[in-house]
Design an enzyme around this catalytic site. Structure first.
Site, short mmCIF file in Angstrom:
data_model
loop_
_atom_site.label_atom_id
_atom_site.label_comp_id
_atom_site.label_asym_id
_atom_site.label_seq_id
_atom_site.Cartn_x
_atom_site.Cartn_y
_atom_site.Cartn_z
N GLY A 1 43.14 47.97 30.00
CA GLY A 1 42.94 49.21 29.24
C GLY A 1 42.26 48.99 27.91
N ASP B 1 39.39 57.44 28.63
CA ASP B 1 40.44 56.61 29.24
C ASP B 1 41.10 55.75 28.15
OD1 ASP B 1 42.20 55.50 31.01
OD2 ASP B 1 40.72 54.41 32.19
N HIS C 1 47.05 49.06 24.20
CA HIS C 1 48.10 48.06 24.41
C HIS C 1 48.21 47.24 23.13
CE1 HIS C 1 48.19 48.85 28.74
NE2 HIS C 1 46.87 48.82 28.74
N ASN D 1 51.32 58.39 33.31
CA ASN D 1 52.01 57.10 33.49
C ASN D 1 52.75 56.63 32.24
OD1 ASN D 1 49.43 56.70 32.39
ND2 ASN D 1 49.28 54.61 33.16
N PHE E 1 48.62 58.36 25.90
CA PHE E 1 49.28 58.30 24.59
C PHE E 1 50.65 57.61 24.64
CE2 PHE E 1 46.77 61.81 22.13
CZ PHE E 1 45.68 60.98 22.08
N LYS F 1 47.63 64.13 39.03
CA LYS F 1 46.90 62.86 38.97
C LYS F 1 47.53 61.87 39.94
CE LYS F 1 44.71 59.15 37.30
NZ LYS F 1 44.74 58.55 35.98
N HIS G 1 36.75 57.77 35.73
CA HIS G 1 36.15 56.48 35.31
C HIS G 1 35.36 55.73 36.40
CE1 HIS G 1 39.84 55.10 37.19
NE2 HIS G 1 40.60 55.27 36.14
N HIS H 1 42.43 58.34 40.36
CA HIS H 1 41.99 56.99 40.06
C HIS H 1 41.61 56.41 41.41
CE1 HIS H 1 42.41 52.91 38.00
NE2 HIS H 1 42.15 52.64 39.27
O1 DOR Z 1 42.67 50.12 32.66
C1 DOR Z 1 43.49 51.00 32.90
N1 DOR Z 1 44.53 51.24 32.09
N2 DOR Z 1 43.36 51.73 34.03
C2 DOR Z 1 44.32 52.58 34.44
O2 DOR Z 1 44.15 53.19 35.46
C3 DOR Z 1 45.58 52.71 33.67
C4 DOR Z 1 45.35 52.39 32.26
C5 DOR Z 1 46.62 52.24 31.48
O3 DOR Z 1 47.49 53.13 31.59
O4 DOR Z 1 46.73 51.29 30.70
ZN ZN Z 2 43.45 56.05 32.69
ZN ZN Z 3 42.65 55.11 36.07
#
Ligand code: DOR
Ligand code: ZN
Ligand code: ZN
Length: 430
Positions: free
Chosen positions: A316, A297, A301, A91, A60, A141, A227, A171
């Site tokens: 992502g 997941d 973006h 993250n 988020f 994580k 994933h 991951h």
């Molecule tokens: O595709 C991904 N996007 N894989 C990840 O492990 C992180 C994630 C992201 O935070 O955008």
């Molecule tokens: Zn993720």
């Molecule tokens: Zn991941």
């Protein structure tokens, strides 16, 4: 007895006939064949009810990257998709890798989230692990693509000494191998979106999965692998599950429904870590019964970030608002049954992440319900979505079946695509 709320005329798979759900103080108090009395009634009109969906893996972006998503927009997207609980990844900026940052994210999310939320903790500093533990993270994580082997062993060692053992979520992609291929392919000046499969090949995932299994088995430490993209990874996990390894598995809608051919159409919109695989490497839909959970997941973006070149584009894909309808469409095609959908999106996430009041329509549980109209038809359009991410590789896909109402702890938070205000609660393993 006069309930706060009664849901009239519900279908509860696999039971025959209609049911009446009595809800009191946000909990399911009665599940009856007979009508019940209440201050408020909602007629479910013989639609199917499922336990509110649980997404164990979302990003988020709050705090720090709220131009991509924040706890309000992300949780609205969740409610729109039929989710009543989400577990957010660490993250963010700052990452939730200290007790202080973790507490700050609890505070931010408490103010903004309209669904119940748990938080995964990041692991950068072994000293913080015990302090964060007292704040009840959903899991610790670790991104294996970012840390050295030695650190991974230290984390297993440290976590396995805490009682009760906190879940480790991974991951799984091998860091050295990815670095090797990145250098090689950059030198070869690769730039097609589908070349991303070569930068992070399936073997990088399979090696990391094997390493994770070996450590999980050695320390007998509960470990959840995010994933999965490769069938071989799943075979390794299934083999070790049969041999007493406390490990669980996850697949995303994009790894399930898309493959490396989709890069041709979508370019870096389809870029994700781990990458989409070719049809003969990926996990076939028919093997869903070998997987524990589906998690989205949800990784939003901006379009600008997605439209950069192969090396710079952000990885992502957002998925909170597509997954249920994608699966219900497969239900109509007889490729999955409703029991499987319930296990993958409700019961197993509740069991693996120890969310004791979630995941089941049973007396005493939180009144988290998604009402499903199996006949609802449409085609996915980003304009209909609440996520800030203005893209989806499922755009234009036709679906049959979807969420028409979401109820969180006895409160309607989504009806026919409209989401409402609500105060989500912090939830944690019990
Ligand atoms: O595709 C991904 N996007 N894989 C990840 O492990 C992180 C994630 C992201 O935070 O955008
Ligand atoms: Zn993720
Ligand atoms: Zn991941």
């Amino acid at each position: 007895m006069l309930y706060d709320l009664v849901l009239d005329n519900c279908k509860i798979h696999p039971l025959k006939g209609n049911y009446y759900l009595g809800i009191e103080e946000g909990k399911i108090k009665n599940i009856s064949r007979q009508p019940l009395k209440a201050d408020t009634h909602i007629d479910i009109e013989e639609n199917l009810i499922l336990p509110g969906l649980i997404d164990a893996h979302v990003h988020f972006r709050d705090p720090g990257l709220t131009y991509k998503e924040d706890f309000k927009s992300g949780s609205q997207a969740a409610a729109h998709g039929g989710f009543t609980s989400i577990l957010d990844m660490p993250n963010t900026i700052p990452p939730t890798n200290t007790a202080k940052n973790f507490q700050e994210k609890i505070d931010v999310a408490s103010k903004k989230s309209i669904v119940d939320f748990g938080l995964h903790a990041g692991v950068d500093n072994l000293e913080e692990i015990e302090k964060i533990s007292t704040l009840n993270p959903a899991s610790f994580k670790l991104f294996m693509d970012l840390v050295d082997d030695h650190f991974l062993v230290q984390v297993f060692e440290k976590l396995s000494r805490i009682a009760p053992k906190p879940l480790l979520t991974l991951h799984a992609e091998n860091k050295d191998l990815i670095e090797h291929y990145r250098e090689k392919l950059q030198a070869e000046n690769k730039k097609e979106p589908q070349d991303y499969c070569l930068v992070r090949p399936a073997i990088a995932e399979e090696m990391a999965v094997a390493q994770a299994l070996s450590l999980s088995h050695h320390y007998q430490h509960p470990t959840h692998i995010c994933h999965l993209s490769s069938d071989r990874s799943l075979q390794l996990i299934n083999y070790m599950q049969e041999n007493g390894c406390p490990v669980s598995s996850e697949i995303t809608p994009h790894h399930l429904f898309l493959d490396s051919n989709d890069y041709k159409k979508w370019g870096n919109i389809a870029k994700t870590n781990p990458p989409l695989r070719s049809p003969w490497v990926k996990i076939p839909f028919s093997k869903l019964d070998k997987i524990d959970i589906i998690a989205t997941d949800h990784a939003p973006h901006t379009l600008e970030e997605k439209e950069k070149g192969l090396w710079e584009a952000s990885p992502g894909i957002p998925n909170l608002e597509t997954v249920l309808s994608l699966l219900l469409t497969q239900f109509h095609k007889k490729n999955i049954n409703l029991e499987q959908i319930k296990s993958l999106l409700c019961e197993n996430p509740a069991r693996i992440f120890n969310l004791k009041n979630k995941g089941f329509i049973k007396k005493g549980m939180d009144a988290d319900i998604v009402v499903v109209d199996l006949k609802l038809e449409g085609a996915f359009k980003v304009d209909d979505f609440y996520t800030k991410a203005p893209y989806t590789p499922f755009s234009g896909w036709k679906y049959q079946g979807g969420a028409i109402m979401t109820i969180s702890q006895g409160k309607v938070i989504m009806e026919e695509g409209q989401v409402f205000k609500n105060k989500g609660h912090y939830i944690y393993p019990l």
